[in-house]
Design an enzyme around this catalytic site. Structure first.
Site, PDB file in Angstrom:
ATOM      1  N   LYS A  74       0.856  -1.188   0.000  1.00  0.00           N
ATOM      2  CA  LYS A  74       0.000   0.000   0.000  1.00  0.00           C
ATOM      3  C   LYS A  74       0.887   1.231   0.000  1.00  0.00           C
ATOM      4  O   LYS A  74       1.681   1.436   0.921  1.00  0.00           O
ATOM      5  CB  LYS A  74      -0.915  -0.010   1.221  1.00  0.00           C
ATOM      6  CG  LYS A  74      -1.793   1.232   1.291  1.00  0.00           C
ATOM      7  CD  LYS A  74      -2.803   1.149   2.407  1.00  0.00           C
ATOM      8  CE  LYS A  74      -3.648   2.417   2.454  1.00  0.00           C
ATOM      9  NZ  LYS A  74      -4.653   2.362   3.511  1.00  0.00           N
ATOM     10  N   LYS A 126      -2.048  -1.517  -3.896  1.00  0.00           N
ATOM     11  CA  LYS A 126      -2.927  -0.352  -3.821  1.00  0.00           C
ATOM     12  C   LYS A 126      -2.104   0.929  -3.871  1.00  0.00           C
ATOM     13  O   LYS A 126      -1.113   1.005  -3.138  1.00  0.00           O
ATOM     14  CB  LYS A 126      -3.718  -0.427  -2.518  1.00  0.00           C
ATOM     15  CG  LYS A 126      -4.656   0.720  -2.273  1.00  0.00           C
ATOM     16  CD  LYS A 126      -5.258   0.610  -0.921  1.00  0.00           C
ATOM     17  CE  LYS A 126      -6.048   1.869  -0.679  1.00  0.00           C
ATOM     18  NZ  LYS A 126      -6.380   2.073   0.692  1.00  0.00           N
TER      19      LYS A 126
HETATM   20  N1  LIG Z   1      -6.717   2.836   6.099  1.00  0.00           N
HETATM   21  C1  LIG Z   1      -7.527   3.605   5.386  1.00  0.00           C
HETATM   22  C2  LIG Z   1      -7.810   3.319   3.973  1.00  0.00           C
HETATM   23  N2  LIG Z   1      -8.390   2.168   3.516  1.00  0.00           N
HETATM   24  C3  LIG Z   1      -8.622   2.329   2.161  1.00  0.00           C
HETATM   25  C4  LIG Z   1      -8.162   3.589   1.777  1.00  0.00           C
HETATM   26  C5  LIG Z   1      -8.226   4.228   0.418  1.00  0.00           C
HETATM   27  C6  LIG Z   1      -9.248   3.705  -0.531  1.00  0.00           C
HETATM   28  C7  LIG Z   1      -9.548   4.595  -1.676  1.00  0.00           C
HETATM   29  O1  LIG Z   1      -8.926   5.652  -1.900  1.00  0.00           O
HETATM   30  O2  LIG Z   1     -10.477   4.227  -2.420  1.00  0.00           O
HETATM   31  C8  LIG Z   1      -7.634   4.203   2.907  1.00  0.00           C
HETATM   32  C9  LIG Z   1      -7.095   5.589   2.902  1.00  0.00           C
HETATM   33  C10 LIG Z   1      -5.795   5.898   3.451  1.00  0.00           C
HETATM   34  O3  LIG Z   1      -4.928   5.035   3.629  1.00  0.00           O
HETATM   35  O4  LIG Z   1      -5.602   7.070   3.754  1.00  0.00           O
END
Ligand SMILES: NCc1[nH]cc(CCC(=O)O)c1CC(=O)O
Length: 332
Positions: free
Chosen positions: A202, A256
């Site tokens: 991520k 991601k």
């Molecule tokens: N832990 C939070 C989380 N879980 C999924 C997303 C993003 C999903 C998206 O942008 O569609 C995020 C945002 C972040 O890490 O700030």
């Protein structure tokens, strides 16, 4: 393997592109509603929804409407729904205790989906950001996001979700050691069947902007997430993380964001051959929607092309806000 190509005109590669039937015969990649996980936003209240301006076509739903969405997913052949809670700023605290409250809005939604559509797999999100006063995924002490104390809280959160009937836990926090800690706790508490789809690679991405609006974190977030989410410059590091998460007991892994990181999807799939998912995140959805609303892109076509690209890059499935729309187009 090197494909054999005869010299022209013996080889005319256009021959197999000549008709829909020939194209269908030689198509290498398929896309079906079973490839989708549908992320939904849940909020307090009854029989209501609130559109999210930066995500045209996506709304926050009350629990009863999430249950309805789950029945829709089932009818469309979408196998899984992923639940994200919206929390207003005044409900956020320093200790994030609501994260493991069995009656928090996300946990109520898990139970409602299991009741309404038992055939659907329910996936969760595990991170403190929906409950944290400062919008970070972990506890903040003296300006630092602390790892080990956060993992203890995440384990409590995981067990609460498992107790509500979650099928798939989605740790999205990027703390070290969380997969192993969760797996050990799940095994010892009798939740052997609960799967973990780890947000393994991520990245610290600006493409999450609309999501943070959707869950009410935009105003809350102080600073950024660069000390725990990955540096977009890195690729080898993603492989180390995948290896680590698999060794700690993850069943599936995720990359991601999605479209800007298809190279990572391909490397991960080729290196490990494990169930690999990508998250086509809120900013990717917003870009495609905005351009199509302006008449600059053909919305349905770019949607399908972008989803097929994930499959071509080796992904077994895609978390996408397009899930219901794409499943409908696919005749689900
Ligand atoms: N832990 C939070 C989380 N879980 C999924 C997303 C993003 C999903 C998206 O942008 O569609 C995020 C945002 C972040 O890490 O700030």
């Amino acid at each position: 393997m090197k494909p054999t190509v005869a010299p022209f005109p013996a080889a005319r590669l256009r021959r197999l592109r000549g008709t829909p039937a020939l194209r269908a015969m030689v198509r290498e990649t398929t896309l079906t509603p079973a490839d989708f996980i549908w992320p939904v936003f849940v909020m307090d209240g009854h029989d209501a929804e609130e559109p999210i301006p930066s995500m045209p076509g996506v709304s926050r739903l009350t629990v009863d409407r999430v249950a309805k969405a789950a029945r829709r997913a089932e009818a469309l052949g979408i196998p899984a729904i992923c639940i994200f809670p919206y929390t207003p700023q005044e409900a956020r605290t320093e200790d994030c205790a609501m994260a493991w409250d069995p009656d928090n809005i996300a946990n109520r939604a898990i139970r409602a989906v299991k009741d309404a559509a038992p055939g659907i797999a329910v996936m969760t999100d595990i991170a403190l950001d929906p409950y944290n006063i400062n919008g970070q995924d972990g506890y903040v002490e003296d300006g630092e996001i602390v790892n080990d104390r956060t993992v203890e809280a995440l384990v409590k959160m995981a067990l609460a979700q498992a107790a509500c009937g979650a099928d798939i836990l989605g740790p999205s926090d990027m703390m070290d050691g969380r997969i192993g800690a969760m797996r050990t706790a799940l095994e010892s508490e009798g939740y052997q069947k609960v799967a973990i789809l780890s947000y393994t690679a991520k990245y610290a991405s600006a493409f999450y902007g609309p999501f943070r609006d959707a869950v009410g974190a935009s105003g809350a977030l102080k600073g950024d997430k660069t000390t725990y989410q990955m540096d977009p410059s890195n690729s080898d590091e993603a492989l180390r993380l995948v290896e680590r998460d698999l060794a700690e007991g993850a069943d599936m892994i995720m990359v991601k964001p999605g479209m800007p990181y298809l190279d990572i999807c391909r490397r991960v799939k080729d290196s490990f051959g494990v169930p690999t998912f990508a998250y086509q995140v809120s900013g990717e959805y917003a870009m495609l929607k905005a351009a199509s609303q302006n008449g600059w892109l053909d919305g349905p076509k770019v949607m399908m092309e972008s989803l097929m690209a994930f499959r071509r890059a080796g992904c077994d499935g895609i978390l996408t806000y397009f899930a219901p729309e794409a499943a409908e187009l696919l005749g689900g």
